[in-house]
Design a protein around this motif. Sequence first.
Motif, PDB file in Angstrom:
ATOM      1  N   PRO A  11       0.831  -1.217   0.000  1.00  0.00           N
ATOM      2  CA  PRO A  11       0.000   0.000   0.000  1.00  0.00           C
ATOM      3  C   PRO A  11       0.861   1.260   0.000  1.00  0.00           C
ATOM      4  CG  PRO A  11      -0.586  -1.481   1.814  1.00  0.00           C
ATOM      5  CD  PRO A  11       0.646  -2.029   1.187  1.00  0.00           C
ATOM      6  N   PRO A  12       0.327   2.368  -0.456  1.00  0.00           N
ATOM      7  CA  PRO A  12      -0.964   2.551  -1.091  1.00  0.00           C
ATOM      8  C   PRO A  12      -0.929   2.125  -2.557  1.00  0.00           C
ATOM      9  CG  PRO A  12       0.138   4.667  -0.913  1.00  0.00           C
ATOM     10  CD  PRO A  12       1.046   3.639  -0.314  1.00  0.00           C
ATOM     11  N   TYR A  14      -4.643   0.919  -0.988  1.00  0.00           N
ATOM     12  CA  TYR A  14      -5.051  -0.141  -0.072  1.00  0.00           C
ATOM     13  C   TYR A  14      -6.118  -1.003  -0.728  1.00  0.00           C
ATOM     14  CZ  TYR A  14      -2.418   2.261   3.498  1.00  0.00           C
ATOM     15  OH  TYR A  14      -1.395   2.830   4.211  1.00  0.00           O
ATOM     16  N   ASN A  15      -5.797  -2.267  -0.917  1.00  0.00           N
ATOM     17  CA  ASN A  15      -6.767  -3.234  -1.415  1.00  0.00           C
ATOM     18  C   ASN A  15      -6.416  -4.572  -0.776  1.00  0.00           C
ATOM     19  OD1 ASN A  15      -4.731  -4.534  -3.092  1.00  0.00           O
ATOM     20  ND2 ASN A  15      -4.978  -2.821  -4.508  1.00  0.00           N
ATOM     21  N   GLY A  16      -7.211  -5.573  -1.013  1.00  0.00           N
ATOM     22  CA  GLY A  16      -6.996  -6.866  -0.367  1.00  0.00           C
ATOM     23  C   GLY A  16      -5.615  -7.434  -0.633  1.00  0.00           C
ATOM     24  N   SER A  18      -2.764  -5.841  -1.598  1.00  0.00           N
ATOM     25  CA  SER A  18      -1.655  -5.070  -1.014  1.00  0.00           C
ATOM     26  C   SER A  18      -1.624  -5.199   0.507  1.00  0.00           C
ATOM     27  CB  SER A  18      -1.720  -3.606  -1.440  1.00  0.00           C
ATOM     28  OG  SER A  18      -2.842  -2.964  -0.898  1.00  0.00           O
ATOM     29  N   ILE A  19      -2.790  -5.288   1.133  1.00  0.00           N
ATOM     30  CA  ILE A  19      -2.834  -5.448   2.589  1.00  0.00           C
ATOM     31  C   ILE A  19      -2.308  -6.825   2.987  1.00  0.00           C
ATOM     32  CG2 ILE A  19      -4.374  -5.619   4.582  1.00  0.00           C
ATOM     33  CD1 ILE A  19      -6.095  -3.426   3.186  1.00  0.00           C
ATOM     34  N   SER A  22       1.407  -6.807   2.654  1.00  0.00           N
ATOM     35  CA  SER A  22       2.067  -6.025   3.713  1.00  0.00           C
ATOM     36  C   SER A  22       2.128  -6.821   5.016  1.00  0.00           C
ATOM     37  CB  SER A  22       1.362  -4.685   3.921  1.00  0.00           C
ATOM     38  OG  SER A  22       0.092  -4.852   4.494  1.00  0.00           O
ATOM     39  N   TYR A  23       1.133  -7.664   5.284  1.00  0.00           N
ATOM     40  CA  TYR A  23       1.189  -8.530   6.470  1.00  0.00           C
ATOM     41  C   TYR A  23       2.355  -9.509   6.365  1.00  0.00           C
ATOM     42  CZ  TYR A  23      -3.508  -6.998   7.881  1.00  0.00           C
ATOM     43  OH  TYR A  23      -4.590  -6.263   8.274  1.00  0.00           O
TER      44      TYR A  23
END
Length: 120
Positions: A11-12, A14-16, A18-19, A22-23
């Motif tokens: 992100p950015p 932010y979408n499913g 990319s989130i 990032s996890y």
Amino acid sequence: MKKVLFIGPLPPPYNGQSIAFSYLKELSFENIEVEFCNTQRSILPFFNYLFSWVILPLRIILSKYHLIYFTGARTIWGFIRQIPLFLSALIKKIPLINHLHGADFKNFYDRSNVMQPLIR
């Protein structure tokens, strides 16, 4: 020590996908060296394609990765953008793990008549 390259969007925006990616970046990894590659470096698609077609393949060819994990595309243009990734991994004989985040892959595959052999 084994070296793994993780390729995906951070992100950015932010979408499913990319989130979720990032996890993955927040995890700690033991006994392996990891590198992360953000595929959404610019808000201008041209620069993201340039990165995917030139910089990323050179990075793969010039480095010693044991495994590449990537978030797969679900559109024809996204798949075309990933072809250099596939070819450079094939040249170096690096195994690929495709994490497809989304439920529309079957639709993408069914609409990709000519490219189905490549997608498999």
